[in-house]
Design a protein around this motif. Sequence first.
Motif, PDB file in Angstrom:
ATOM      1  N   LEU A  87      -4.727  -1.692  -5.593  1.00  0.00           N
ATOM      2  CA  LEU A  87      -4.480  -0.847  -4.510  1.00  0.00           C
ATOM      3  C   LEU A  87      -4.938   0.658  -4.677  1.00  0.00           C
ATOM      4  CD1 LEU A  87      -0.969  -2.526  -3.495  1.00  0.00           C
ATOM      5  CD2 LEU A  87      -3.220  -2.935  -2.393  1.00  0.00           C
ATOM      6  N   THR A 102       0.888  -1.044   0.096  1.00  0.00           N
ATOM      7  CA  THR A 102       0.019   0.113  -0.147  1.00  0.00           C
ATOM      8  C   THR A 102       0.970   1.269  -0.058  1.00  0.00           C
ATOM      9  OG1 THR A 102      -1.532  -1.208   1.338  1.00  0.00           O
ATOM     10  CG2 THR A 102      -1.864   1.091   1.325  1.00  0.00           C
ATOM     11  N   ILE A 149      -6.653   2.094  -1.478  1.00  0.00           N
ATOM     12  CA  ILE A 149      -6.331   3.578  -1.102  1.00  0.00           C
ATOM     13  C   ILE A 149      -7.446   4.303  -0.731  1.00  0.00           C
ATOM     14  CG2 ILE A 149      -5.040   5.740  -1.564  1.00  0.00           C
ATOM     15  CD1 ILE A 149      -2.786   4.028  -2.976  1.00  0.00           C
TER      16      ILE A 149
END
Length: 370
Positions: free
Chosen positions: A248, A133, A253
Motif C-alpha cells: 500500500l 489505505t 499511495i
Amino acid sequence: MDNGAHFSIEERAESGPVLALTGAYLVSTIGEIDADLRDVDGDVGAVDLSGVTAIDTVGAWIAARLSTRLGVPIVGAGDRASRLLKEIESANEVEPEATDLRPGYERAAEHVGVLVEEFVGGIKGVVGFLGQTLIAVGQLLRSPRLFRGKAVVRQLDLVGIRALPIVGLMSFLIGIVIAQQGAVQLAQFGAETLTVNLVGRITLRELGVLMTAIMIAGRSGSAFAAQIGTMKLTEEVDAMRTIGISPLQALVIPRILSAVLMMPLLGFYSSVVAIVGGAVVADLSLGIPFLTFLERIKEVVPLYDLWVGLIKAPVFGLIIGIAGCYHGMQVAGDSEQVGRRTTMAVVSAIFMVIVLDAFFAVFFTEIGWG
C-alpha cells in the motif's frame, strides 16, 4: 514383420471367449480394421490387450469403446495402455453442464440477486481497501522516512505531464464544438455574443474537469489496475510483503496521491485550452476578436465557477486512484483477470465520477453557486 493391427475371438479355459487385440494399435494402422471392429458383436468375456505391441491415444480409445459397447472389462493392458485408458476414462467422466429448464422469470430474478450480492460485496471490499489505505497513510505520517517521494514524482509525471498532449487536444476540440454548436443555436435568438458565456461557464464549471476525469480514468486508472494486477500475478506483491515492504505504501499511495494532486491542475489546464478553442471559433466564425473573447470571459464567468471545478477535481482524482488500485489488488488466478479487472476499474471510476458530478451539481446549486 507385420506391424498392422489385428483381432480375433479366442476361447480360453479360465475366462471363456475373449476379444484378443494384437499388433500395433496406432492412428496409422487402426483404420484398416476399424470397420470390422465396429461389427464385432459376439458373446465375449473381456477385451484382451496382452498381444498389443504398440498403442497410442486412438488405439486406447478404440479399446475403451469396445469395452463400453460390449459391456466387458479390459485385461492384459501394459503400463502405457493403462495410462492412456485412465486418461480417456477421466475425460469421459466430465459431465456437460445441465440445461437450466426453469422459467425465465426465475432465472432473471436469480441473476438480479447475484448482481446485487456482488455489488454489496464490491462496496464492502472498496470500503475495506480505503480503510487499509488510511491506516497506511497514518503509518507514513508517524514515520515520514517511509514515504516514497521518488515514486510519487514518477507517478506525477505519468499521470500529469505525459497526459498534457491528449488532454489538451481533447479540450481544444471540445471548446470548438461547444462554441460552434452553441453559436448556431443562439443565432436563432440573435444572441451569438452569449457564446462567450456558454463556453466559459460550461468548461470551467463542468466539462473541463469532467472530461479530464474520464480521460484520466481511461488512461491512468487502467494503467494502475494493469500494473498492480500484473505484479500480483508475478508474485511481486507477495515478495514485497515477505521482505517487509508495504504494498500500500509502495504502490497504492503514490498512485492515489498523484491522481489527487494532478487532477486540479489538469482540469484547470483543460478548461483554459477549451476556452482558447472557443475563442478561435468565435474569431473565425462570429467576428468576435480572440483577445476580446478572453477579456469577456473574465467579465461573464463568476469566480465561483472556477472554484466549483477545482473543488470537484481532487475528489474525482481520488475516485480514479482508488478504483484503479483496488481492482489491481484484486487480481488473482490467471492473466485473463488482469484485463477483466482493468475494464472494471475504468468502468467503475467513470460511473462514480458521473454520479458524483451530478451530486456536486445539486449541492452547489443549493448553496447558491448555481
